[in-house]
Design an enzyme around this catalytic site. Structure first.
Site, PDB file in Angstrom:
ATOM      1  N   GLY A   9       0.823  -1.214   0.000  1.00 11.28           N
ATOM      2  CA  GLY A   9       0.000   0.000   0.000  1.00 11.28           C
ATOM      3  C   GLY A   9       0.847   1.249   0.000  1.00 11.28           C
ATOM      4  O   GLY A   9       2.077   1.192  -0.016  1.00 11.28           O
ATOM      5  N   ARG A  10       0.154   2.392  -0.027  1.00  9.36           N
ATOM      6  CA  ARG A  10       0.849   3.671  -0.105  1.00  9.36           C
ATOM      7  C   ARG A  10       0.333   4.637   0.957  1.00  9.36           C
ATOM      8  O   ARG A  10      -0.810   4.523   1.394  1.00  9.36           O
ATOM      9  CB  ARG A  10       0.683   4.266  -1.514  1.00  9.36           C
ATOM     10  CG  ARG A  10       1.345   3.393  -2.563  1.00  9.36           C
ATOM     11  CD  ARG A  10       1.286   4.009  -3.941  1.00  9.36           C
ATOM     12  NE  ARG A  10       2.023   5.259  -4.064  1.00  9.36           N
ATOM     13  CZ  ARG A  10       3.338   5.355  -4.247  1.00  9.36           C
ATOM     14  NH1 ARG A  10       4.081   4.272  -4.319  1.00  9.36           N
ATOM     15  NH2 ARG A  10       3.914   6.533  -4.358  1.00  9.36           N
ATOM     16  N   HIS A  65     -18.112  -4.936 -34.977  1.00  9.94           N
ATOM     17  CA  HIS A  65     -17.846  -6.375 -34.920  1.00  9.94           C
ATOM     18  C   HIS A  65     -16.649  -6.706 -35.795  1.00  9.94           C
ATOM     19  O   HIS A  65     -16.527  -6.140 -36.881  1.00  9.94           O
ATOM     20  CB  HIS A  65     -19.078  -7.138 -35.420  1.00  9.94           C
ATOM     21  CG  HIS A  65     -18.870  -8.624 -35.463  1.00  9.94           C
ATOM     22  ND1 HIS A  65     -18.890  -9.403 -34.317  1.00  9.94           N
ATOM     23  CD2 HIS A  65     -18.618  -9.468 -36.498  1.00  9.94           C
ATOM     24  CE1 HIS A  65     -18.680 -10.666 -34.653  1.00  9.94           C
ATOM     25  NE2 HIS A  65     -18.506 -10.743 -35.974  1.00  9.94           N
TER      26      HIS A  65
HETATM   27  C1  LIG Z   1       4.342   1.172  -9.390  1.00 12.28           C
HETATM   28  C2  LIG Z   1       3.142   2.057  -9.505  1.00 12.28           C
HETATM   29  C3  LIG Z   1       2.273   1.895 -10.558  1.00 12.28           C
HETATM   30  C4  LIG Z   1       1.160   2.716 -10.689  1.00 12.28           C
HETATM   31  N1  LIG Z   1       0.326   2.528 -11.739  1.00 12.28           N
HETATM   32  C5  LIG Z   1      -0.755   3.316 -11.886  1.00 12.28           C
HETATM   33  C6  LIG Z   1      -1.602   3.172 -12.996  1.00 12.28           C
HETATM   34  O1  LIG Z   1      -1.382   2.322 -13.859  1.00 12.28           O
HETATM   35  N2  LIG Z   1      -2.664   4.006 -13.111  1.00 12.28           N
HETATM   36  C7  LIG Z   1      -2.930   4.965 -12.171  1.00 12.28           C
HETATM   37  O2  LIG Z   1      -3.915   5.691 -12.324  1.00 12.28           O
HETATM   38  N3  LIG Z   1      -2.145   5.118 -11.093  1.00 12.28           N
HETATM   39  C8  LIG Z   1      -1.061   4.325 -10.936  1.00 12.28           C
HETATM   40  N4  LIG Z   1      -0.242   4.514  -9.867  1.00 12.28           N
HETATM   41  C9  LIG Z   1      -0.593   5.550  -8.882  1.00 12.28           C
HETATM   42  C10 LIG Z   1      -0.203   6.944  -9.405  1.00 12.28           C
HETATM   43  O3  LIG Z   1       1.180   6.968  -9.646  1.00 12.28           O
HETATM   44  C11 LIG Z   1      -0.604   7.999  -8.381  1.00 12.28           C
HETATM   45  O4  LIG Z   1      -1.964   7.877  -8.085  1.00 12.28           O
HETATM   46  C12 LIG Z   1      -0.341   9.399  -8.930  1.00 12.28           C
HETATM   47  O5  LIG Z   1       1.015   9.563  -9.271  1.00 12.28           O
HETATM   48  C13 LIG Z   1      -0.740  10.449  -7.894  1.00 12.28           C
HETATM   49  O6  LIG Z   1      -0.514  11.711  -8.421  1.00 12.28           O
HETATM   50  P1  LIG Z   1      -0.274  12.975  -7.498  1.00 12.28           P
HETATM   51  O7  LIG Z   1      -0.251  14.137  -8.432  1.00 12.28           O
HETATM   52  O8  LIG Z   1      -1.221  12.975  -6.378  1.00 12.28           O
HETATM   53  O9  LIG Z   1       1.161  12.810  -6.848  1.00 12.28           O
HETATM   54  P2  LIG Z   1       2.528  12.128  -7.251  1.00 12.28           P
HETATM   55  O10 LIG Z   1       2.541  11.578  -8.612  1.00 12.28           O
HETATM   56  O11 LIG Z   1       2.875  11.221  -6.109  1.00 12.28           O
HETATM   57  O12 LIG Z   1       3.532  13.363  -7.268  1.00 12.28           O
HETATM   58  C14 LIG Z   1       3.806  14.098  -6.134  1.00 12.28           C
HETATM   59  C15 LIG Z   1       5.062  14.892  -6.371  1.00 12.28           C
HETATM   60  O13 LIG Z   1       5.211  15.834  -5.303  1.00 12.28           O
HETATM   61  C16 LIG Z   1       6.567  15.892  -4.939  1.00 12.28           C
HETATM   62  N5  LIG Z   1       6.677  16.447  -3.579  1.00 12.28           N
HETATM   63  C17 LIG Z   1       6.357  15.823  -2.401  1.00 12.28           C
HETATM   64  N6  LIG Z   1       6.593  16.681  -1.372  1.00 12.28           N
HETATM   65  C18 LIG Z   1       7.055  17.840  -1.915  1.00 12.28           C
HETATM   66  C19 LIG Z   1       7.468  19.085  -1.374  1.00 12.28           C
HETATM   67  N7  LIG Z   1       7.453  19.323  -0.061  1.00 12.28           N
HETATM   68  N8  LIG Z   1       7.890  20.046  -2.221  1.00 12.28           N
HETATM   69  C20 LIG Z   1       7.919  19.836  -3.569  1.00 12.28           C
HETATM   70  N9  LIG Z   1       7.529  18.684  -4.124  1.00 12.28           N
HETATM   71  C21 LIG Z   1       7.105  17.690  -3.308  1.00 12.28           C
HETATM   72  C22 LIG Z   1       7.017  14.451  -5.070  1.00 12.28           C
HETATM   73  O14 LIG Z   1       8.425  14.352  -5.145  1.00 12.28           O
HETATM   74  C23 LIG Z   1       6.319  14.042  -6.367  1.00 12.28           C
HETATM   75  O15 LIG Z   1       7.099  14.339  -7.492  1.00 12.28           O
HETATM   76  C24 LIG Z   1       0.900   3.723  -9.715  1.00 12.28           C
HETATM   77  C25 LIG Z   1       1.779   3.902  -8.652  1.00 12.28           C
HETATM   78  C26 LIG Z   1       2.894   3.086  -8.542  1.00 12.28           C
HETATM   79  C27 LIG Z   1       3.829   3.298  -7.396  1.00 12.28           C
END
Ligand SMILES: Cc1cc2nc3c(=O)[nH]c(=O)nc-3n(C[C@H](O)[C@H](O)[C@H](O)COP(=O)(O)OP(=O)(O)OC[C@H]3O[C@@H](n4cnc5c(N)ncnc54)[C@H](O)[C@@H]3O)c2cc1C
Length: 474
Positions: free
Chosen positions: A274-275, A447
């Site tokens: 999980g995350r 189809h």
């Molecule tokens: C292996 C894997 C496979 C996945 N496959 C899929 C998929 O197929 N389809 C799907 O829909 N989802 C998938 N996910 C989930 C998806 O990656 C996330 O739901 C998505 O990236 C979330 O987007 P977000 O914009 O919330 O944040 P994130 O993509 O997590 O980006 C957050 C960013 O904020 C930055 N950050 C954090 N704190 C700070 C700070 N204080 N200052 C500046 N920057 C900061 C981080 O470094 C990061 O770059 C997968 C995840 C993983 C791990």
């Protein structure tokens, strides 16, 4: 509408939530700053999530198909895997996409800062750039899009390259002889599929009674059956009690009623349990932002936090932690800040597991309906009766509609089978448009395609499906 064009907005985090928010806010005329530690926007999704995993899963599928080709009279030799080239192809995909986002950012005149942000107060950020310089900047609005990171179980924490999380597993430094995946969720199964295709003996351990907890069991069954052939073992109702590094691998101790072998040594272990939301942003306590019991930042339907100057989107505000949810929330937040009358209230958010077969669903699931004691009708169409499924030799799939018995409205769609992730979009549209089962049945589908199975399952509901013998209405 109030004039918002003078507003300055900072977006913390350049993932699919953050960059979508930043780019749309810029398109709406706001002055935008986007802050992220990477050289270009992209976040987890592009750098170490959706995109690299799908690039590798594409290769895994190709290898698997080549192995099955003998069924169709074609014999291929065993594949020769050039790991550095595979890695560089995957990295090339990531670089192209993230580089493209960098260019789009510049074209929109978004100020992109490579660095990290902390809060000084509701409107002021302390920014530490990757080149070491620091400064404070004040903004009218701030959007938190800091995403999530892999959960860690303290008892399973070992500082060794033999223990991997999803990020190090995607680095693909080597293909181990044996791999244990701890956690039968979608990330563990997708990465397990990649490693198995590359020749690794993969085992999965899941503490609950089935893989992909939360997904309907009839969708999971065909995948489980196929993984039983592709994986070395699938251990259910089993927990990992201990891990210990030894010279030749990680010794894992299993616990549970069905455990036959209590200890086993694996070359590598992937922890995928999980995350966790990245809501521990330094200085956030100097604002009025509130965090809920599971660590998610609390927001309203405009994605505004309890602090009127601060919005939050994506993984950091809650489930489902998926890229497309994050980007839609990002767009809503940008529009809300620009003064538009918007709310994030989708009827269906699709979920896709990119294993082989794929599993996809949206809207109401049978599992949820049972939990809520909600009366539903389920109409299923087996892919064994689909001409297209036969032509690709993938008849194990199934498409189902979950229908309101009173209104005959489509409430949910579930699909298991090759390409289910592409097919589910029709289900999402049907639900969002308030489609009735009749609308789906009367929509002429091309189809022979797998998309016909969506129409066919609506026909099953009315007892009018001519491709199967079940004339009675269920
Ligand atoms: C292996 C894997 C496979 C996945 N496959 C899929 C998929 O197929 N389809 C799907 O829909 N989802 C998938 N996910 C989930 C998806 O990656 C996330 O739901 C998505 O990236 C979330 O987007 P977000 O914009 O919330 O944040 P994130 O993509 O997590 O980006 C957050 C960013 O904020 C930055 N950050 C954090 N704190 C700070 C700070 N204080 N200052 C500046 N920057 C900061 C981080 O470094 C990061 O770059 C997968 C995840 C993983 C791990």
């Amino acid at each position: 509408m109030a004039d918002t064009t003078q507003l300055s907005v900072a977006v913390i985090g350049g993932g699919p939530g953050g960059y979508a928010a930043a780019f749309l806010a810029a398109d709406l005329g706001l002055k935008v700053t986007l802050i992220d530690p990477e050289i270009n926007p992209g976040g987890v999704c592009l750098y170490r999530g959706c995109i690299p995993s799908k690039a590798l899963l594409h290769v895994a599928k190709l290898i698997d198909e080549s192995r099955h080709a003998s069924n169709w009279g074609i014999e291929y030799a065993d594949p020769k895997i050039d790991l550095p080239r595979l890695r560089s192809w995957k990295e090339g995909v990531v670089k192209k996409l993230t580089g493209g986002l960098g260019i789009l950012s510049k074209q929109r005149k978004v100020e992109y800062i490579q660095g990290k942000a902390a809060f000084e107060n509701s409107n002021t950020l302390h920014i530490t750039r990757s080149n070491g310089t620091e400064n404070s900047q004040t903004f009218d609005r701030i959007i938190i899009a800091t995403g999530s990171r892999p959960s860690i179980i303290p008892s399973l924490k070992l500082e060794t390259p033999r223990m991997m999380d999803s990020t190090s597993a995607l680095d693909l430094s080597e293909v181990p002889g044996t791999l244990l995946v701890i956690g039968g969720g979608y990330i563990g199964l997708e990465l397990g599929t990649v490693y198995a295709a590359l020749g690794c003996k993969v085992s999965v351990v899941e503490m609950l009674s089935g893989l992909l907890p939360g997904a309907d069991r009839d969708l999971v069954l065909p995948l489980h059956k196929r993984l039983e052939k592709g994986f070395d073992s699938i251990l259910l109702n089993t927990t990992v009690a201990a891990v210990k590094e030894e010279p030749n691998g990680i010794r894992v101790t299993f616990d549970g009623p069905e455990v036959k072998e209590r200890e086993k040594v694996f070359d590598k272990v992937l922890v995928s349990v999980g995350r966790k939301p990245n809501s521990e942003i330094p200085g956030l306590d100097k604002t009025q932002v509130k965090i809920g019991p599971r660590g998610f930042i609390q927001v309203n339907k405009q994605l505004q936090t309890d602090d009127p100057a601060i919005y939050a989107i994506g993984d950091v505000v809650g489930e489902p932690m998926l890229a497309h949810k994050a980007s839609h929330e990002g767009r809503t937040a940008a529009e809300a800040i620009a003064g538009h009358k918007v709310a994030f209230e989708p009827n269906a958010i699709p979920a896709v597991v990119f294993t082989d077969p794929e599993i996809a669903w949206c809207g109401l699931t049978e599992t949820l309906a049972q939990k809520d004691n909600r009366e539903i009708k389920v109409a299923k169409f087996p892919w064994a009766a689909s001409g297209r499924a036969l032509t690709i030799d993938r008849t194990e799939g199934m498409t189902k509609l979950i229908i309101d018995p009173q209104t005959e409205r489509v409430l949910g769609v579930g699909i298991v089978g090759a390409g289910a992730g592409e097919l589910i979009a029709e289900g999402v549209l049907a639900i969002e448009m308030g489609a009735l089962a009749k609308d789906v049945a009367l929509t002429i589908h091309p189809h022979p395609t797998l998309s016909e199975t969506v129409m066919n399952s609506a026909e099953v509901f009315f007892g009018t499906a001519t491709d199967i013998y079940r004339p009675k209405r269920p």
